[in-house]
Design a protein around this motif. Sequence first.
Motif, PDB file in Angstrom:
ATOM      1  N   GLU A 127       0.826  -1.205   0.000  1.00  0.00           N
ATOM      2  CA  GLU A 127       0.000   0.000   0.000  1.00  0.00           C
ATOM      3  C   GLU A 127       0.863   1.259   0.000  1.00  0.00           C
ATOM      4  N   MET A 128       2.021   1.209   0.626  1.00  0.00           N
ATOM      5  CA  MET A 128       2.908   2.365   0.653  1.00  0.00           C
ATOM      6  C   MET A 128       3.342   2.753  -0.755  1.00  0.00           C
ATOM      7  N   GLU A 129       3.576   1.766  -1.599  1.00  0.00           N
ATOM      8  CA  GLU A 129       3.969   2.056  -2.971  1.00  0.00           C
ATOM      9  C   GLU A 129       2.842   2.745  -3.728  1.00  0.00           C
ATOM     10  N   ARG A 130       1.596   2.351  -3.460  1.00  0.00           N
ATOM     11  CA  ARG A 130       0.473   3.005  -4.115  1.00  0.00           C
ATOM     12  C   ARG A 130       0.307   4.441  -3.618  1.00  0.00           C
ATOM     13  N   ARG A 131       0.528   4.637  -2.324  1.00  0.00           N
ATOM     14  CA  ARG A 131       0.440   6.000  -1.793  1.00  0.00           C
ATOM     15  C   ARG A 131       1.518   6.889  -2.409  1.00  0.00           C
ATOM     16  N   GLN A 132       2.723   6.353  -2.537  1.00  0.00           N
ATOM     17  CA  GLN A 132       3.797   7.141  -3.126  1.00  0.00           C
ATOM     18  C   GLN A 132       3.483   7.480  -4.584  1.00  0.00           C
ATOM     19  N   LEU A 133       2.876   6.533  -5.296  1.00  0.00           N
ATOM     20  CA  LEU A 133       2.465   6.802  -6.673  1.00  0.00           C
ATOM     21  C   LEU A 133       1.445   7.935  -6.707  1.00  0.00           C
ATOM     22  N   LEU A 134       0.486   7.894  -5.793  1.00  0.00           N
ATOM     23  CA  LEU A 134      -0.530   8.943  -5.742  1.00  0.00           C
ATOM     24  C   LEU A 134       0.106  10.302  -5.474  1.00  0.00           C
ATOM     25  N   TYR A 135       1.017  10.369  -4.505  1.00  0.00           N
ATOM     26  CA  TYR A 135       1.663  11.639  -4.180  1.00  0.00           C
ATOM     27  C   TYR A 135       2.476  12.165  -5.368  1.00  0.00           C
ATOM     28  N   SER A 136       3.052  11.253  -6.144  1.00  0.00           N
ATOM     29  CA  SER A 136       3.921  11.662  -7.256  1.00  0.00           C
ATOM     30  C   SER A 136       3.150  12.278  -8.414  1.00  0.00           C
ATOM     31  N   LEU A 137       1.823  12.160  -8.409  1.00  0.00           N
ATOM     32  CA  LEU A 137       1.019  12.687  -9.516  1.00  0.00           C
ATOM     33  C   LEU A 137       0.650  14.155  -9.328  1.00  0.00           C
ATOM     34  N   LEU A 138       0.906  14.706  -8.142  1.00  0.00           N
ATOM     35  CA  LEU A 138       0.490  16.071  -7.843  1.00  0.00           C
ATOM     36  C   LEU A 138       1.244  17.113  -8.662  1.00  0.00           C
ATOM     37  N   MET A 139       2.571  17.081  -8.591  1.00  0.00           N
ATOM     38  CA  MET A 139       3.359  18.131  -9.233  1.00  0.00           C
ATOM     39  C   MET A 139       3.250  18.133 -10.748  1.00  0.00           C
ATOM     40  N   PRO A 140       3.204  16.981 -11.428  1.00  0.00           N
ATOM     41  CA  PRO A 140       3.029  17.025 -12.882  1.00  0.00           C
ATOM     42  C   PRO A 140       1.758  17.756 -13.308  1.00  0.00           C
ATOM     43  N   VAL A 141       0.678  17.612 -12.523  1.00  0.00           N
ATOM     44  CA  VAL A 141      -0.553  18.329 -12.840  1.00  0.00           C
ATOM     45  C   VAL A 141      -0.373  19.818 -12.576  1.00  0.00           C
ATOM     46  N   MET A 142       0.188  20.169 -11.407  1.00  0.00           N
ATOM     47  CA  MET A 142       0.388  21.579 -11.071  1.00  0.00           C
ATOM     48  C   MET A 142       1.295  22.265 -12.080  1.00  0.00           C
ATOM     49  N   ASN A 143       2.304  21.553 -12.566  1.00  0.00           N
ATOM     50  CA  ASN A 143       3.282  22.146 -13.462  1.00  0.00           C
ATOM     51  C   ASN A 143       2.679  22.536 -14.809  1.00  0.00           C
ATOM     52  N   GLN A 144       1.529  21.950 -15.153  1.00  0.00           N
ATOM     53  CA  GLN A 144       0.863  22.336 -16.397  1.00  0.00           C
ATOM     54  C   GLN A 144       0.331  23.762 -16.330  1.00  0.00           C
ATOM     55  N   TYR A 145      -0.045  24.184 -15.128  1.00  0.00           N
ATOM     56  CA  TYR A 145      -0.692  25.484 -14.967  1.00  0.00           C
ATOM     57  C   TYR A 145       0.198  26.516 -14.273  1.00  0.00           C
ATOM     58  N   VAL A 146       1.195  26.039 -13.526  1.00  0.00           N
ATOM     59  CA  VAL A 146       2.129  26.947 -12.852  1.00  0.00           C
ATOM     60  C   VAL A 146       3.549  26.511 -13.232  1.00  0.00           C
ATOM     61  N   PRO A 147       4.059  26.978 -14.357  1.00  0.00           N
ATOM     62  CA  PRO A 147       5.400  26.555 -14.786  1.00  0.00           C
ATOM     63  C   PRO A 147       6.484  27.108 -13.877  1.00  0.00           C
ATOM     64  N   GLY A 148       7.639  26.437 -13.899  1.00  0.00           N
ATOM     65  CA  GLY A 148       8.799  26.909 -13.155  1.00  0.00           C
ATOM     66  C   GLY A 148       8.859  26.453 -11.721  1.00  0.00           C
ATOM     67  N   LEU A 149       8.045  25.473 -11.355  1.00  0.00           N
ATOM     68  CA  LEU A 149       8.040  25.010  -9.967  1.00  0.00           C
ATOM     69  C   LEU A 149       9.314  24.253  -9.599  1.00  0.00           C
ATOM     70  N   ASP A 150      10.151  23.959 -10.575  1.00  0.00           N
ATOM     71  CA  ASP A 150      11.427  23.289 -10.312  1.00  0.00           C
ATOM     72  C   ASP A 150      12.574  24.289 -10.165  1.00  0.00           C
ATOM     73  N   LYS A 151      12.247  25.563 -10.084  1.00  0.00           N
ATOM     74  CA  LYS A 151      13.299  26.587 -10.049  1.00  0.00           C
ATOM     75  C   LYS A 151      13.559  27.135  -8.657  1.00  0.00           C
ATOM     76  N   GLY A 152      12.873  26.632  -7.660  1.00  0.00           N
ATOM     77  CA  GLY A 152      13.074  27.138  -6.309  1.00  0.00           C
ATOM     78  C   GLY A 152      12.712  26.093  -5.274  1.00  0.00           C
ATOM     79  N   LYS A 153      12.594  26.517  -4.034  1.00  0.00           N
ATOM     80  CA  LYS A 153      12.305  25.598  -2.942  1.00  0.00           C
ATOM     81  C   LYS A 153      10.888  25.814  -2.417  1.00  0.00           C
ATOM     82  N   ALA A 154      10.395  24.799  -1.738  1.00  0.00           N
ATOM     83  CA  ALA A 154       9.049  24.855  -1.178  1.00  0.00           C
ATOM     84  C   ALA A 154       9.121  24.927   0.345  1.00  0.00           C
TER      85      ALA A 154
END
Length: 259
Positions: A127-154
């Motif tokens: 189940e941990m692997e599925r949760r990690q997969l779910l978490y990994s899908l967030l930024m690719p979606v956000m990056n479509q609408y807010v570019p440059g999220l890899d240029k700084g820190k959170a």
Amino acid sequence: MAIGNELPPSPLAFPATCDDKNAKALQFIENMTRNPGSVQERVLAEILGQNAQTEYLKQFQLNGATDRDTFKSKVPVVSYDDLKPYIERIANGDRSPILCAHPIAEFLTSSGTSAGERKLMPTIHEEMERRQLLYSLLMPVMNQYVPGLDKGKALLFLFIKAETKTPSGLVARPVLTSYYKSEHFKNRPYDPYNVYTSPDEAILCPDSFQSMYTQMLCGLIMRHDVLRVGAVFASGLLRAIRFSSSIGPNWPTTSPPEP
């Protein structure tokens, strides 16, 4: 249970800024949501097939059937209270395949806000692997609408909560605490879209005051690199705002209150 990328790909047009990793994540979302009915039927069949010999499912005499109609006609809709006796047996040390064919790794706990008592939800290592997969899908979606999220820190305010142990020795803890304490999180590979100002030691600090203080201080020190601020839940961000307001101008000298 593996939810793979088994459906034929659709011709998506990804943004020019979309790298290969993000493109694969977006394609996965597309494949899983383009025909959700067939995906759900396949997942149900995998669950029923893997757990056919569990005590819980055997009582409904599915006789090897894994289709949706048989499942709906024979397996009733139940509440947590209906499953509670099975869960308590697992918590007390019964290792037989009661609800799941795989060994139970730990219990995830609910917030307890609905009835004032935390509910225990048995979970397995996969189940941990599925949760990690779910978490990994967030930024690719956000990056479509807010570019440059890899240029700084959170500056993300991430916290753990208290955990307990059941009589069997299995840990019971909230889902995010489970993830932050896992090797998946602590040994996560470098991802330019998820570079935090908070060190893991601050996130994993059990003292909520010290954790908040350290995360806030690290964010202030690296303020010129901070690109986004947030928390998993809105309440976490509100806590940070109230905390900052209560500290006021005393940041350099403020210490946790004496016990």
